[in-house]
Design an enzyme around this catalytic site. Structure first.
Site, short mmCIF file in Angstrom:
data_model
loop_
_atom_site.label_atom_id
_atom_site.label_comp_id
_atom_site.label_asym_id
_atom_site.label_seq_id
_atom_site.Cartn_x
_atom_site.Cartn_y
_atom_site.Cartn_z
N GLU A 50 -10.55 12.25 8.05
CA GLU A 50 -10.51 13.61 7.50
C GLU A 50 -11.87 14.28 7.59
O GLU A 50 -11.97 15.46 7.97
CB GLU A 50 -10.06 13.56 6.05
CG GLU A 50 -8.67 12.98 5.83
CD GLU A 50 -8.46 12.58 4.39
OE1 GLU A 50 -8.09 13.46 3.59
OE2 GLU A 50 -8.67 11.39 4.07
N LYS A 86 -4.30 -2.36 10.10
CA LYS A 86 -4.60 -2.43 8.67
C LYS A 86 -4.78 -3.85 8.15
O LYS A 86 -5.49 -4.06 7.17
CB LYS A 86 -3.43 -1.79 7.88
CG LYS A 86 -3.25 -0.31 8.12
CD LYS A 86 -4.19 0.49 7.26
CE LYS A 86 -3.76 1.95 7.23
NZ LYS A 86 -4.58 2.73 6.30
N HIS A 97 -4.73 13.71 1.16
CA HIS A 97 -4.91 12.89 2.36
C HIS A 97 -3.70 13.03 3.28
O HIS A 97 -3.85 13.19 4.50
CB HIS A 97 -5.10 11.43 1.96
CG HIS A 97 -5.16 10.48 3.12
ND1 HIS A 97 -6.23 10.41 3.98
CD2 HIS A 97 -4.26 9.56 3.57
CE1 HIS A 97 -6.01 9.49 4.90
NE2 HIS A 97 -4.81 8.96 4.68
N ARG A 102 -8.25 3.30 13.43
CA ARG A 102 -7.41 4.46 13.73
C ARG A 102 -6.88 4.45 15.16
O ARG A 102 -5.77 4.95 15.40
CB ARG A 102 -8.22 5.74 13.48
CG ARG A 102 -8.76 5.90 12.07
CD ARG A 102 -7.66 5.96 11.04
NE ARG A 102 -8.22 6.25 9.70
CZ ARG A 102 -7.51 6.24 8.59
NH1 ARG A 102 -6.22 5.96 8.63
NH2 ARG A 102 -8.08 6.50 7.43
N ASP A 107 0.85 -1.19 0.00
CA ASP A 107 0.00 0.00 0.00
C ASP A 107 0.89 1.24 0.00
O ASP A 107 1.75 1.40 0.87
CB ASP A 107 -0.91 -0.01 1.23
CG ASP A 107 -2.10 0.92 1.07
OD1 ASP A 107 -2.55 1.11 -0.07
OD2 ASP A 107 -2.58 1.45 2.08
N ARG A 167 0.53 17.08 13.04
CA ARG A 167 1.72 17.93 12.94
C ARG A 167 1.33 19.23 12.24
O ARG A 167 1.70 19.44 11.07
CB ARG A 167 2.83 17.22 12.16
CG ARG A 167 3.33 15.92 12.76
CD ARG A 167 4.41 15.29 11.89
NE ARG A 167 3.94 15.04 10.54
CZ ARG A 167 3.26 13.96 10.15
NH1 ARG A 167 2.98 13.01 11.05
NH2 ARG A 167 2.85 13.81 8.91
N GLU A 186 -10.98 3.72 3.60
CA GLU A 186 -10.02 4.50 2.81
C GLU A 186 -10.33 4.31 1.33
O GLU A 186 -10.40 3.17 0.84
CB GLU A 186 -8.58 4.09 3.10
CG GLU A 186 -8.13 4.51 4.49
CD GLU A 186 -6.64 4.35 4.72
OE1 GLU A 186 -6.10 5.03 5.61
OE2 GLU A 186 -6.01 3.55 3.99
N ASP A 192 -8.86 0.04 1.98
CA ASP A 192 -7.94 -0.48 2.98
C ASP A 192 -8.46 -0.04 4.36
O ASP A 192 -8.00 0.95 4.93
CB ASP A 192 -6.53 0.05 2.73
CG ASP A 192 -5.48 -0.72 3.50
OD1 ASP A 192 -5.64 -1.94 3.66
OD2 ASP A 192 -4.47 -0.11 3.93
N THR A 217 -4.99 6.59 0.18
CA THR A 217 -6.26 7.31 0.12
C THR A 217 -6.19 8.48 -0.84
O THR A 217 -5.30 9.34 -0.72
CB THR A 217 -6.66 7.80 1.53
OG1 THR A 217 -6.62 6.69 2.42
CG2 THR A 217 -8.04 8.41 1.52
N TYR A 253 1.78 2.55 15.53
CA TYR A 253 2.45 2.83 14.26
C TYR A 253 3.88 3.32 14.41
O TYR A 253 4.66 3.26 13.44
CB TYR A 253 1.63 3.81 13.42
CG TYR A 253 1.84 5.28 13.75
CD1 TYR A 253 2.63 6.07 12.92
CD2 TYR A 253 1.23 5.86 14.84
CE1 TYR A 253 2.82 7.42 13.20
CE2 TYR A 253 1.40 7.19 15.13
CZ TYR A 253 2.20 7.98 14.31
OH TYR A 253 2.38 9.30 14.59
N GLU A 261 -9.38 4.15 -2.27
CA GLU A 261 -8.13 3.91 -3.01
C GLU A 261 -8.40 3.24 -4.35
O GLU A 261 -9.49 2.70 -4.59
CB GLU A 261 -7.18 3.01 -2.21
CG GLU A 261 -6.85 3.51 -0.81
CD GLU A 261 -5.70 2.73 -0.17
OE1 GLU A 261 -4.86 2.17 -0.93
OE2 GLU A 261 -5.63 2.69 1.07
N GLN A 311 -4.07 1.99 15.29
CA GLN A 311 -2.96 2.56 14.54
C GLN A 311 -2.21 3.63 15.34
O GLN A 311 -0.98 3.69 15.32
CB GLN A 311 -3.48 3.16 13.23
CG GLN A 311 -2.39 3.70 12.31
CD GLN A 311 -2.97 4.17 10.98
OE1 GLN A 311 -4.17 4.09 10.73
NE2 GLN A 311 -2.10 4.66 10.11
N THR A 351 -8.65 -5.99 3.63
CA THR A 351 -8.61 -5.04 2.52
C THR A 351 -9.62 -5.54 1.49
O THR A 351 -9.57 -6.71 1.09
CB THR A 351 -7.21 -4.96 1.89
OG1 THR A 351 -6.26 -4.54 2.88
CG2 THR A 351 -7.19 -3.99 0.72
#
Length: 431
Positions: free
Chosen positions: A379, A258, A140, A242, A133, A149, A204, A238, A365, A249, A206, A245, A262
């Site tokens: 989002e 994840k 995204h 969250r 992936d 961030r 997601e 996918d 995404t 992660y 994709e 994750q 899928t």
């Protein structure tokens, strides 16, 4: 030399009932897949609301040379042998099938080989050796980066290297496979981690790229040759937990958040069918770094993108009980890829990694720059802080049991017939 031929002719029509004007599978598409009735899975081609049985076609005497070899390679429970043959046999089979399905004189011989799609079960089109992936949807990446961030949403490498991670091939499933809510370690602020079902399950939006014609170990694929290794595209969801994750992660990226599932649309819209819808990728913003030479090629700059409109819809259990139609959550487009599919393939093999026919690459995404085109609930709800209001008064921050997500895609170009992928749909059930 033009890559277009008579199979792309918008004036070509089919004698198959309902094929002309079909929203996904008119005669100009002819995608490849694997289906079964009550017997063994085998290869098929979608035409309208029917599937042409390639095993029966291979035994019919209606094919010869490369088209016959291609149909025979697609007669079993997976299309890997056909994909390994590259574009020439696929093209020969496509042209012959297009002729057969457009010639009324062939109807009597071919019609017994057609099965109604609703009577069939769809399977994965190929045995997936590896699934990777990528993260090429720049909007995204920016949206998610701003959540965590705000001062530096994109990491320094993003505009220099196509970012990707290795997913789990064993849990890729075709449309309508249940989305079993995963459990994992969840960590709230100022609390010890617990093991529990995910509370922040997400989708997601994709695209998936199927590899056809592998590469040897230690042999990079030049970008100029990457197209020869693309068998076709599908839709891909996918699913993401969250909350799992967020805790797991760092430092190695997604894992259990994840790899639980899928979902892909089961039809491979072939590279040959995609030809009229190739387009130049969106220009990079002024001041962005130029790709390194191995990721730059004039043909890829001219036609490395795809003209694909993308859509996400939701249906909750309560909406279905009340007879309320699916709600459109998002409308996006494949133009929002910072790196092309060709660049994904070339980069994947640039260190000598061997790609194999049937491997699957996800784009990541594909969100649009505005909220009506965001490709995930992360989002759309700003990390759950701004839940969505649904038509019946329900709200959603993330997916609840009984929620169903459907992805769809539409290929369109002036002067050509619109094509689709079929749906990529999954319904969440309790774990």
């Amino acid at each position: 030399m033009s890559r277009l031929d008579e199979t792309h002719d918008p004036a070509r029509v089919s004698w198959v009932e309902g094929a002309d004007g079909h929203p996904d599978f008119p005669i100009q598409n002819l995608p490849l897949g694997v289906f079964s009735l009550d017997d063994a899975p085998r290869g098929g081609v979608a035409i309208g609301d029917f599937i042409l049985d390639l095993a029966a076609l291979a035994d019919s005497g209606l094919l010869s040379c490369e088209a016959q070899e291609a149909a025979r390679a697609a007669s079993g429970p997976e299309l890997n042998a056909l994909l390994e043959g590259g574009g020439a046999p696929r093209r020969a089979l496509r042209r012959r099938i297009s002729d057969l399905l457009s010639d009324p004189a062939q109807r009597e011989r071919v019609e017994p080989m057609l099965h109604r799609t609703n009577d069939c079960r769809m399977h994965l089109p190929a045995r997936i050796g590896d699934y990777t992936d990528f993260y090429v949807g720049i909007h995204h990446a920016l949206n998610v980066g701003r959540l965590f961030r705000p001062d530096a949403p994109l990491l320094p490498n993003y505009k220099h290297v196509p970012i990707g991670y290795h997913g789990r091939a064993s849990s890729v499933r075709p449309t309508d496979a249940p989305v079993i809510r995963p459990s994992g370690q969840l960590k709230a602020a100022d609390a010890d981690p617990i093991f529990a079902p995910s509370r922040r399950l997400d989708f997601e939006l994709e695209l998936g790229a199927w590899i056809g014609g592998g590469s040897g170990l230690g042999r990079p694929i030049p970008l100029a040759e990457a197209e020869r290794h693309l068998a076709g595209l599908c839709l891909l969801n996918d699913w993401s937990a969250r909350d799992i994750q967020a805790w797991e992660y760092q430092p190695l990226g997604p894992f259990l958040s994840k790899n639980f599932l899928t979902t892909v649309s089961p039809w491979v819209v072939t590279a040959e069918a995609l030809e009229p819808y190739r387009t130049a990728p969106e220009p990079r913003p002024a001041g962005d770094p130029a790709p390194l030479p191995y990721l730059d090629d004039p043909t890829d700059r001219a036609r490395g993108g795809f003209a694909i409109d993308l859509e996400v819809r939701i249906s909750t259990r309560k909406m279905r009980e009340e007879g309320i139609e699916d709600l459109v959550l998002s409308r996006s487009h494949a133009r929002h890829m910072y790196w092309t599919v060709g660049q994904m393939i070339a980069h994947h093999a640039s260190n000598g990694c061997d790609l194999r026919s049937g491997d699957l690459l996800g784009t990541g995404t594909l969100s649009a720059p505005t909220a009506d085109g965001f490709g995930s609930l992360l989002e759309l709800t700003r990390g759950g802080a701004e839940p969505l209001s649904l038509p019946n008064g329900e709200t959603r921050a993330f997916l609840e049991d009984g929620d169903e997500i459907a992805l769809s895609g539409r290929l369109s170009a002036p002067g050509f017939v619109n094509l689709g992928f079929g749906e990529c749909r999954g319904r969440v059930v309790a774990g």
